[in-house]
Write a protein that holds these residues in place. Structure first.
Motif, short mmCIF file in Angstrom:
data_model
loop_
_atom_site.label_atom_id
_atom_site.label_comp_id
_atom_site.label_asym_id
_atom_site.label_seq_id
_atom_site.Cartn_x
_atom_site.Cartn_y
_atom_site.Cartn_z
N ARG A 73 43.69 37.92 20.76
CA ARG A 73 44.83 38.79 21.05
C ARG A 73 44.45 39.84 22.10
N GLU A 74 43.32 40.49 21.90
CA GLU A 74 42.87 41.53 22.82
C GLU A 74 42.58 40.96 24.20
N ASN A 75 42.03 39.75 24.23
CA ASN A 75 41.71 39.13 25.53
C ASN A 75 42.96 38.74 26.30
N ILE A 76 44.02 38.39 25.60
CA ILE A 76 45.28 38.10 26.29
C ILE A 76 45.76 39.34 27.03
N TYR A 77 45.72 40.47 26.36
CA TYR A 77 46.16 41.72 26.99
C TYR A 77 45.18 42.14 28.11
N LEU A 78 43.88 41.90 27.90
CA LEU A 78 42.89 42.23 28.92
C LEU A 78 43.12 41.40 30.18
N ASN A 79 43.30 40.08 30.01
CA ASN A 79 43.53 39.21 31.17
C ASN A 79 44.81 39.57 31.88
N GLY A 80 45.84 39.87 31.11
CA GLY A 80 47.10 40.26 31.73
C GLY A 80 46.97 41.52 32.55
N ALA A 81 46.21 42.50 32.03
CA ALA A 81 46.00 43.75 32.77
C ALA A 81 45.23 43.50 34.05
N ILE A 82 44.22 42.61 33.98
CA ILE A 82 43.44 42.28 35.18
C ILE A 82 44.33 41.67 36.25
N LEU A 83 45.31 40.88 35.81
CA LEU A 83 46.24 40.24 36.75
C LEU A 83 47.35 41.18 37.22
N GLY A 84 47.34 42.41 36.72
CA GLY A 84 48.32 43.39 37.17
C GLY A 84 49.60 43.41 36.38
N MET A 85 49.59 42.83 35.17
CA MET A 85 50.79 42.81 34.35
C MET A 85 50.91 44.09 33.52
N ARG A 86 52.14 44.52 33.32
CA ARG A 86 52.39 45.64 32.42
C ARG A 86 52.28 45.14 30.98
N ARG A 87 51.97 46.06 30.07
CA ARG A 87 51.83 45.67 28.67
C ARG A 87 53.12 45.05 28.12
#
Length: 423
Positions: free
Chosen positions: A128-142
């Motif tokens: 779960r945490e890695n999904i949010y981490l990868n999304g943040a790296i790609l520039g996605m908002r939470r």
């Protein structure tokens, strides 16, 4: 007019062999002095091509050399080549994992990369945490990631383990979650290296379907590296063929695959052999495919007869116990059928020029290869050679009003049809 998604201009990447580093202090000083004087790095001139099969004299090799291409938005591009050709290096440069030695990329849009198992994952964090981490790296908002979260978990098939640290995942679970994240987050460009080979057959099929949807349905750009030619042909519309760090071909995916498999898009369909023989049995002189009225440099058309000529000398006395068998393969290495000179006493001692005639409209347009077998007593193979010759059959055109595009399959047999009610 389509928008350019990626433009590569004079991309090169040089590596130093041996220990990690740029070389000795003298090398670094030479580089520094050249940079102060505004001159080129002196070690860019001494690198050799990246041929892993031969020993060179330089400590520097070019993993990539002078690569130029343009990829339009919505294209699905297969990057193919043998091991060491520079495919993964090119994707790492595009993903900004490493910098090119020379040249630059112009990229329109965000890139989601899946270069190897667990790329960008923190092993101590949960799925779960890695999904949010990868999304943040790609520039996605939470909020964007949260909106896609359930879809990502469902696609990955690892819902039971989503709150478990990923260091406890198997390599297959790793790649399932990593691909699901890369494919579902809203990046304009998706880059996938050969990691899908880690997943099982069911997941590979699922991934290929998703990449097809991403490219064709959502209009996003996909770059796909694989050695599975069936996958790359079904997914991609364009191909880039790399060899020893250089771009050999860019264009239609079918032609790129043909070159990768050893084919020839120029139309030459004759192969001469100087020393191919089975001592005391035979000596093979040449194999060629040709059509009446066309020379060997012209392509073979699907709507004309094609002659397969085998020039072979038999030395053995009991030649009546031998026969020739061919296996026909398509451009992704699948065996289509076998055929042989089954006629009794067709072969004789000395020179034989065998001719096998394929009727007109037998082949679909495409790329093919032949394997040769010399069989004794109808059961023992005394010689075999796969891919002994490759050939290309091109579209010969059809009557106006009949043409509907290329039919599925590789051959077009003509069967006998009867209307029994009219008899």
């Amino acid at each position: 007019m389509k928008k350019i998604a990626i433009k590569a201009e004079n991309i090169s990447k040089q590596y130093r062999l041996g220990e990690v580093g740029t070389g000795t202090i003298s090398h670094d000083l030479n580089r520094f002095w050249s940079k102060i004087r505004g001159k080129e790095d002196p070690y860019l001139k001494i690198g050799e091509a990246n041929d892993r099969t031969s020993k060179g004299s330089s400590d520097y090799v070019w993993s990539l050399r002078d690569i130029n291409f343009e990829i339009e938005q919505g294209d699905a591009v297969g990057i193919i080549g043998r091991n060491g050709a520079g495919k993964s290096t090119l994707l790492k440069l595009l993903s900004k994992v490493t910098k090119p030695t020379t040249g630059s990329f112009k990229v329109n849009g965000r890139i989601a990369s899946l270069l190897e198992v667990g790329t960008g994952f923190n092993p101590e964090m949960t799925g779960r945490e890695n999904i949010y981490l990868n999304g943040a790296i790609l520039g996605m908002r939470r909020a964007e990631i949260t909106r896609k979260f359930d879809e990502i978990v469902d696609f990955s098939g690892v819902e039971r383990y989503i709150d478990t640290p990923v260091k406890r995942y198997s390599s297959g679970m790793y790649v399932r979650l990593a691909f699901a994240v890369a494919a579902h987050l809203e990046s304009e460009i998706l880059i996938v290296d050969e990691v899908l080979a880690v997943g099982d057959a069911e997941f590979q099929k699922k991934c290929l379907g998703k990449m097809g949807d991403v490219s064709k349905g959502e209009g996003r750009t996909v770059l796909f590296v694989t050695h599975n030619m069936a996958s790359v042909k079904s997914l991609c519309n364009k191909g880039i063929f790399l060899e020893n760090g250089s771009k050999k071909f860019e264009g239609d995916i079918a032609q790129a695959v043909s070159l990768y498999l050893g084919g020839d898009v120029s139309g030459l369909h004759k192969k001469t052999f100087n020393s191919l023989e089975k001592e005391g049995v035979f000596k093979l002189n040449s194999i060629s495919l040709q059509s009446k009225g066309l020379n060997e440099n012209e392509p073979l058309f699907e709507n004309v007869k094609i002659d397969l000529l085998t020039d072979i000398d038999f030395i053995v006395n009991d030649v009546e116990n031998y026969h020739i068998t061919y296996h026909l393969y398509n451009d992704i290495g699948e065996a289509l059928f076998s055929f042989c000179d089954s006629s009794n006493n067709l072969l004789k001692k000395g020179n034989n020029r065998l001719c096998c005639i394929f009727p007109e409209n037998f082949f679909q347009s495409g790329n093919y290869s032949l394997a040769l077998f010399v069989i004794k007593d109808k059961k023992k193979s005394v010689f075999s050679e796969k891919d002994i010759i490759t050939f290309t059959v091109v579209d010969g055109g059809r009557e106006l009003g009949v043409y509907m595009g290329r039919e599925p399959g590789y051959i077009k047999p003509k069967f006998e049809w009867l209307n029994l009610s009219a008899l």
